[in-house]
Design a protein around this motif. Structure first.
Motif, PDB file in Angstrom:
ATOM      1  N   GLU A 238       0.833  10.213   8.773  1.00 58.89           N
ATOM      2  CA  GLU A 238       0.776   9.298   7.602  1.00 58.89           C
ATOM      3  C   GLU A 238       2.143   9.223   6.925  1.00 58.89           C
ATOM      4  O   GLU A 238       2.589   8.154   6.493  1.00 58.89           O
ATOM      5  N   ASP A 239       2.812  10.372   6.831  1.00 55.61           N
ATOM      6  CA  ASP A 239       4.135  10.395   6.182  1.00 55.61           C
ATOM      7  C   ASP A 239       5.147   9.573   6.982  1.00 55.61           C
ATOM      8  O   ASP A 239       5.969   8.851   6.425  1.00 55.61           O
TER       9      ASP A 239
ATOM     10  N   GLY B 176       0.807  -1.224   0.000  1.00 52.24           N
ATOM     11  CA  GLY B 176       0.000   0.000   0.000  1.00 52.24           C
ATOM     12  C   GLY B 176       0.829   1.258   0.000  1.00 52.24           C
ATOM     13  O   GLY B 176       0.366   2.330   0.361  1.00 52.24           O
ATOM     14  N   ILE B 177       2.117   1.140  -0.389  1.00 48.15           N
ATOM     15  CA  ILE B 177       2.995   2.307  -0.407  1.00 48.15           C
ATOM     16  C   ILE B 177       3.031   2.862  -1.835  1.00 48.15           C
ATOM     17  O   ILE B 177       3.451   2.171  -2.761  1.00 48.15           O
ATOM     18  N   PRO B 178       2.551   4.105  -2.014  1.00 51.17           N
ATOM     19  CA  PRO B 178       2.568   4.652  -3.366  1.00 51.17           C
ATOM     20  C   PRO B 178       3.990   4.889  -3.863  1.00 51.17           C
ATOM     21  O   PRO B 178       4.843   5.343  -3.108  1.00 51.17           O
ATOM     22  N   VAL B 179       4.252   4.520  -5.089  1.00 49.60           N
ATOM     23  CA  VAL B 179       5.604   4.669  -5.640  1.00 49.60           C
ATOM     24  C   VAL B 179       5.552   5.610  -6.833  1.00 49.60           C
ATOM     25  O   VAL B 179       4.703   5.460  -7.699  1.00 49.60           O
ATOM     26  N   TRP B 180       6.423   6.548  -6.857  1.00 51.30           N
ATOM     27  CA  TRP B 180       6.505   7.439  -8.017  1.00 51.30           C
ATOM     28  C   TRP B 180       7.973   7.669  -8.299  1.00 51.30           C
ATOM     29  O   TRP B 180       8.674   8.317  -7.527  1.00 51.30           O
TER      30      TRP B 180
ATOM     31  N   LEU C 168      12.669   8.849  -1.291  1.00 50.57           N
ATOM     32  CA  LEU C 168      12.577  10.143  -0.605  1.00 50.57           C
ATOM     33  C   LEU C 168      11.115  10.459  -0.338  1.00 50.57           C
ATOM     34  O   LEU C 168      10.282  10.407  -1.247  1.00 50.57           O
ATOM     35  N   ILE C 169      10.831  10.743   0.913  1.00 51.31           N
ATOM     36  CA  ILE C 169       9.479  11.107   1.344  1.00 51.31           C
ATOM     37  C   ILE C 169       9.495  12.569   1.770  1.00 51.31           C
ATOM     38  O   ILE C 169      10.456  13.039   2.378  1.00 51.31           O
TER      39      ILE C 169
ATOM     40  N   ARG D 153       3.792  10.314  -1.141  1.00 50.32           N
ATOM     41  CA  ARG D 153       4.276   9.349  -2.141  1.00 50.32           C
ATOM     42  C   ARG D 153       5.787   9.251  -2.065  1.00 50.32           C
ATOM     43  O   ARG D 153       6.435  10.062  -1.402  1.00 50.32           O
ATOM     44  N   GLU D 154       6.300   8.272  -2.775  1.00 52.80           N
ATOM     45  CA  GLU D 154       7.742   8.031  -2.712  1.00 52.80           C
ATOM     46  C   GLU D 154       8.409   8.534  -3.984  1.00 52.80           C
ATOM     47  O   GLU D 154       7.971   8.205  -5.086  1.00 52.80           O
ATOM     48  N   PHE D 155       9.455   9.325  -3.807  1.00 50.69           N
ATOM     49  CA  PHE D 155      10.276   9.759  -4.933  1.00 50.69           C
ATOM     50  C   PHE D 155      11.572   8.956  -4.922  1.00 50.69           C
ATOM     51  O   PHE D 155      11.927   8.345  -3.915  1.00 50.69           O
ATOM     52  N   ALA D 156      12.281   9.014  -6.042  1.00 49.48           N
ATOM     53  CA  ALA D 156      13.601   8.379  -6.108  1.00 49.48           C
ATOM     54  C   ALA D 156      14.629   9.491  -6.248  1.00 49.48           C
ATOM     55  O   ALA D 156      14.567  10.249  -7.210  1.00 49.48           O
ATOM     56  N   PHE D 157      15.527   9.591  -5.287  1.00 50.75           N
ATOM     57  CA  PHE D 157      16.478  10.702  -5.288  1.00 50.75           C
ATOM     58  C   PHE D 157      17.844  10.272  -5.816  1.00 50.75           C
ATOM     59  O   PHE D 157      18.422   9.280  -5.342  1.00 50.75           O
TER      60      PHE D 157
END
Ligand code: URA
Length: 219
Positions: A206-207, A13-17, A185-186, A174-178
């Protein structure tokens, strides 16, 4: 059975972007900042690369475990931090400690740093040129630390790290890729904002839950 990491995160259930073409991590190749933690700290301590050195009591390098899984990035030192030489020690810092406690972490478990190592006068927002000048230090800290996850606190840190103009409301959750390592990255609200707007604490929670779940994935 879960296949890729993305599928696993989705199943949790972890949003990935993951943005295409993640921003390259290094903006400077200067030999000066290629050394150890101690070397880097020595370089930062005497930095005069921007005007902020004129008003500082001392630089605020960062604090925590040099092998922490979680790197927290704030904006810049305030008055208390400038006095003590440590990030997030004022009221916002106390709330940050409580937020970490809520996910069973302490300051000693994580690493905390800021985009800027010197306090801007009257706590004004960092100027883009100040952030750009200071960024190689943070980038080297990230390289040395190799965190499993990063948490950007507040609009300034989030927009700078993600090179985005989006609002914090649209970046969080959501989750970013750094960088080249595509480090998760949140984004969340700055504790100073949460002190002024306690209703936002529910979203900050929530974060934090997202951070905890990603940390668990990486255990
Ligand atoms: N706010 C920040 O962003 N960083 C600090 O170190 C203190 C307050």
């Amino acid at each position: 059975m879960v296949g890729t990491r993305e599928q696993y995160l989705e199943a949790m259930g972890i949003p990935v972007w993951v943005p295409r073409g993640a921003k390259p991590m290094r903006t400077s190749d200067s030999d000066e900042i290629n050394g150890s933690w101690e070397d880097l700290q020595d370089v930062v301590r005497v930095c005069t690369k921007c005007q902020l050195h004129q008003g500082r009591t001392q630089t605020v390098f960062g604090v925590g475990r040099n092998d922490a899984d979680l790197l927290i990035v704030g904006e810049a030192p305030g008055a208390e931090e400038d006095r003590c030489g440590e990030p997030f020690v004022g009221r916002a810092g106390q709330l940050l400690n409580a937020m970490l406690g809520a996910i069973q972490l302490t300051r000693e478990d994580v690493y905390i740093a800021n985009i800027l190592k010197c306090r801007p006068p009257n706590n004004r927002d960092p100027k883009p040129e100040e952030a750009a000048t200071c960024t190689p230090y943070l980038e080297r800290q990230i390289e040395l630390l190799q965190p499993k996850i990063m948490l950007a606190l507040g609009r300034i840190a989030a927009q700078w790290l993600l090179q985005s103009n989006s609002t914090i409301g649209s970046l969080r959750g959501r989750e970013f890729a750094f960088g080249e390592q595509a480090t998760p990255l949140i984004v969340s609200y700055h504790p100073a904002y949460l002190l002024r707007s306690p209703l936002a604490k529910a979203k900050a929670w929530e974060d934090l839950v997202l951070v905890r779940r990603i940390l668990q994935v990486h255990k």
